[in-house]
Scaffold this active site. Structure first.
Site, PDB file in Angstrom:
ATOM      1  N   ASP A 277       2.449   1.835   3.275  1.00  0.00           N
ATOM      2  CA  ASP A 277       3.459   0.880   3.770  1.00  0.00           C
ATOM      3  C   ASP A 277       4.840   1.354   3.332  1.00  0.00           C
ATOM      4  O   ASP A 277       5.810   1.227   4.068  1.00  0.00           O
ATOM      5  CB  ASP A 277       3.274  -0.524   3.160  1.00  0.00           C
ATOM      6  CG  ASP A 277       1.899  -1.095   3.408  1.00  0.00           C
ATOM      7  OD1 ASP A 277       1.303  -0.764   4.441  1.00  0.00           O
ATOM      8  OD2 ASP A 277       1.436  -1.878   2.550  1.00  0.00           O
TER       9      ASP A 277
ATOM     10  N   HIS B 276       0.886  -1.169   0.000  1.00  0.00           N
ATOM     11  CA  HIS B 276       0.000   0.000   0.000  1.00  0.00           C
ATOM     12  C   HIS B 276       0.924   1.219   0.000  1.00  0.00           C
ATOM     13  O   HIS B 276       2.030   1.164   0.560  1.00  0.00           O
ATOM     14  CB  HIS B 276      -0.832   0.097   1.279  1.00  0.00           C
ATOM     15  CG  HIS B 276      -1.745  -1.055   1.523  1.00  0.00           C
ATOM     16  ND1 HIS B 276      -1.337  -2.178   2.177  1.00  0.00           N
ATOM     17  CD2 HIS B 276      -3.058  -1.228   1.243  1.00  0.00           C
ATOM     18  CE1 HIS B 276      -2.370  -3.024   2.280  1.00  0.00           C
ATOM     19  NE2 HIS B 276      -3.419  -2.468   1.712  1.00  0.00           N
TER      20      HIS B 276
ATOM     21  N   ASP C 148     -11.136 -12.325  10.119  1.00  0.00           N
ATOM     22  CA  ASP C 148     -10.084 -12.454   9.124  1.00  0.00           C
ATOM     23  C   ASP C 148      -8.747 -12.660   9.829  1.00  0.00           C
ATOM     24  O   ASP C 148      -8.048 -11.692  10.116  1.00  0.00           O
ATOM     25  CB  ASP C 148     -10.089 -11.144   8.306  1.00  0.00           C
ATOM     26  CG  ASP C 148      -9.301 -11.232   7.032  1.00  0.00           C
ATOM     27  OD1 ASP C 148      -8.980 -12.356   6.601  1.00  0.00           O
ATOM     28  OD2 ASP C 148      -9.016 -10.167   6.451  1.00  0.00           O
TER      29      ASP C 148
ATOM     30  N   HIS D   2     -11.123 -14.123   2.820  1.00  0.00           N
ATOM     31  CA  HIS D   2     -12.305 -13.330   2.448  1.00  0.00           C
ATOM     32  C   HIS D   2     -13.386 -14.257   1.893  1.00  0.00           C
ATOM     33  O   HIS D   2     -14.569 -14.063   2.146  1.00  0.00           O
ATOM     34  CB  HIS D   2     -11.945 -12.272   1.405  1.00  0.00           C
ATOM     35  CG  HIS D   2     -10.950 -11.259   1.889  1.00  0.00           C
ATOM     36  ND1 HIS D   2     -10.512 -10.215   1.112  1.00  0.00           N
ATOM     37  CD2 HIS D   2     -10.302 -11.118   3.070  1.00  0.00           C
ATOM     38  CE1 HIS D   2      -9.639  -9.483   1.796  1.00  0.00           C
ATOM     39  NE2 HIS D   2      -9.497 -10.022   2.976  1.00  0.00           N
TER      40      HIS D   2
ATOM     41  N   ASP E  35      -4.694 -13.527  -3.236  1.00  0.00           N
ATOM     42  CA  ASP E  35      -4.094 -13.248  -1.928  1.00  0.00           C
ATOM     43  C   ASP E  35      -4.217 -14.544  -1.150  1.00  0.00           C
ATOM     44  O   ASP E  35      -5.318 -14.971  -0.788  1.00  0.00           O
ATOM     45  CB  ASP E  35      -4.841 -12.119  -1.209  1.00  0.00           C
ATOM     46  CG  ASP E  35      -4.240 -10.757  -1.526  1.00  0.00           C
ATOM     47  OD1 ASP E  35      -3.379 -10.685  -2.429  1.00  0.00           O
ATOM     48  OD2 ASP E  35      -4.624  -9.772  -0.865  1.00  0.00           O
TER      49      ASP E  35
HETATM   50  C1  XUL Z   1      -7.572  -6.729   3.967  1.00  0.00           C
HETATM   51  C2  XUL Z   1      -6.798  -7.054   2.771  1.00  0.00           C
HETATM   52  C3  XUL Z   1      -5.958  -5.967   2.199  1.00  0.00           C
HETATM   53  C4  XUL Z   1      -5.874  -5.965   0.716  1.00  0.00           C
HETATM   54  C5  XUL Z   1      -5.119  -4.787   0.145  1.00  0.00           C
HETATM   55  O1  XUL Z   1      -8.336  -7.780   4.463  1.00  0.00           O
HETATM   56  O2  XUL Z   1      -6.819  -8.163   2.299  1.00  0.00           O
HETATM   57  O3  XUL Z   1      -4.699  -6.032   2.786  1.00  0.00           O
HETATM   58  O4  XUL Z   1      -5.269  -7.121   0.249  1.00  0.00           O
HETATM   59  O5  XUL Z   1      -5.605  -3.581   0.568  1.00  0.00           O
HETATM   60 CO    CO Z   2      -5.850  -9.084   0.677  1.00  0.00          CO
END
Ligand code: XUL
Ligand code: CO
Length: 444
Positions: free
Chosen positions: A112, A109, A315, A279, A304
């Site tokens: 970061d 990000h 999460d 997610h 991810d």
């Molecule tokens: C949050 C998440 C984030 C995204 C990027 O749950 O997964 O870190 O991957 O903003």
């Molecule tokens: Co993510």
């Protein structure tokens, strides 16, 4: 003996050598047992198939904070009180870590990489400075940027949303941040750009115009796309679905919600989907289900990789160690031609109590090996068992004249009714679920 992959002023992991493949017989926690980067599987080198990536925010910036307690990880690169010096230290640590692990990519990000400044201009200045330093690091190490993104959820100004905020001034602020993050991504040759809408949702419909907010989100994304293309971004924009957390009800709920959104607003040519396992499970789906759904729509972008805890409803972002899940997702990926320009980003964090420096290496090796082993098992299942035949046979009736005519849209409802009358009560054909499950277990 330490090695020369690190390029910064300081070595943060002097006791850790470049991680190597030692094979399944190895008991070295700092070696790969299954991931052999140059091994060709299904016509592709493992490293090109997986395109593994380090998540800057968890691995480099995460310090073990949770809702009930402060930092437990005492990483040296997080200590300097000056935010810009700390950003430089983090960059050194990130590239030393990624190179020693032998991963090709990283993701970040904006916040970061560089700290937020006094105002928009100041924040942009910080980001530009760090972008130059990151570019040098990329050139020295060969590590590349899988995707960049903007953090539109941490700052208090986004408490009511970013692109969906009821105040145009907040929307504009989010736009300024995305503009800078996009330009940074272009400068660093990022292959994708992610939007995760953590605050794009609502808490109560009593104060919310949902349609207006979703229209705003689509408008915002279209304008971001236009700017990105103008700035020279040739990669894919990705939306990352999540049903909740931090918003009570997030608009990008799951893959199907995102597909419907992209198609309703005509964004499907530029945007694809970045799917995260935890997610998916929060939305009541498996990772494999979400990947298959996106692939079927031609919108599978990137992954991810992590996993949740079946006993917690939030999460937890754990490192994936569930081999069965890995096999399932590798079957889906192999059957759908892989990830293309996407990759596998470890959006996962070591546990709060995993405080040794080596733990971040061990955690990544754990997931990398789980996936590599999953790939080998999935390849065997597809090549050496009758798994694919069994699936094909289940739908064999659609290869008959009637089945083909139906699929081609040539049968009216009355004609289908006639077929039913002539053929009588259909046979009860077994779905063979346990047989499928036993094939998977046979190869595990
Ligand atoms: C949050 C998440 C984030 C995204 C990027 O749950 O997964 O870190 O991957 O903003
Ligand atoms: Co993510």
């Amino acid at each position: 003996m330490s090695i020369s992959v690190t390029i910064g002023d300081q070595e943060y992991f002097p006791d850790i050598e470049k991680v190597r493949y030692e094979g399944p017989g190895s008991d070295n926690p700092l070696a790969f047992k299954y991931y052999d980067e140059n091994r060709v599987v299904g016509g592709k080198k493992m490293k090109d198939l997986f395109r593994f990536s380090v998540a800057y925010w968890h691995t480099i910036c995460g310090a073990g904070v949770d809702q009930f307690g402060s930092e437990t990880h005492q990483y040296q690169w997080l200590r300097n009180p000056d935010p810009m010096q700390r950003a430089r230290d983090k960059l050194d640590a990130a590239f030393e870590f990624t190179s020693k692990l032998g991963m090709a990519y990283y993701c970040f990000h904006d916040r970061d990489l560089a700290p937020e400044g006094e105002d928009i201009k100041d924040s942009e200045k910080n980001l530009r400075k760090m972008t130059q330093l990151a570019l040098n690091k990329q050139n020295e190490s060969g590590v590349r940027l899988l995707w960049g993104t903007a953090n539109l959820f941490s700052h208090p100004r986004y408490m009511n949303g970013a692109a969906t905020n009821p105040d145009i001034h907040v929307v504009a602020h989010a736009a300024a941040q995305v503009k800078a993050a996009l330009e940074t991504t272009v400068e660093l040759g990022g292959e994708n750009y992610v939007f995760w809408g953590g605050r794009e949702g609502y808490s109560t419909l009593l104060n919310t115009e949902m349609k207006k907010e979703i229209d705003h989100l689509a408008m915002f994304l279209a304008k971001a796309r236009d700017h990105g293309r103008k700035a020279g971004f040739k990669g894919t924009f990705l939306i990352e679905p999540k049903p909740m957390e931090p918003a009570k009800h997030q608009y990008d709920y799951d893959v199907n919600a995102v597909i419907a959104f992209l198609k309703s607003y005509g964004l499907e040519d530029d945007f694809k989907i970045n799917i995260e396992n935890n997610h998916a499970t929060l939305a009541g789906h498996t990772f494999a289900h979400e990947i298959q759904t996106a692939a079927d729509a031609g919108l599978l972008g990137s992954l991810d990789v992590n996993q949740g805890d079946p006993h917690c409803g939030w999460d937890t972002d754990e490192f994936l160690y569930n081999l069965y899940d890995a096999v399932e997702i590798m079957i889906v990926l192999l059957r759908n031609g892989g990830l293309g320009a996407g990759g596998m980003n470890f959006d996962a964090k070591v546990r709060r109590s995993s405080t040794d420096l080596e733990d971040i290496f061990i955690a990544h090796i754990l997931s990398i090996d789980t996936l590599a082993r999953g790939l080998l098992i999935a390849t065997d299942i597809l090549e050496k068992s009758d798994y694919l035949d069994l699936v094909k046979r289940r739908y064999g009736s659609f290869d008959t004249t009637a089945g083909r005519a139906f699929e081609a849209g040539k049968l009216k409802l009355e004609q289908l009714a006639e077929i039913a009358e002539c053929s009588g009560e259909p046979l009860r054909t077994s779905g063979k679920q346990e047989l499928f499950e036993s094939i998977i277990n046979r190869f595990l």
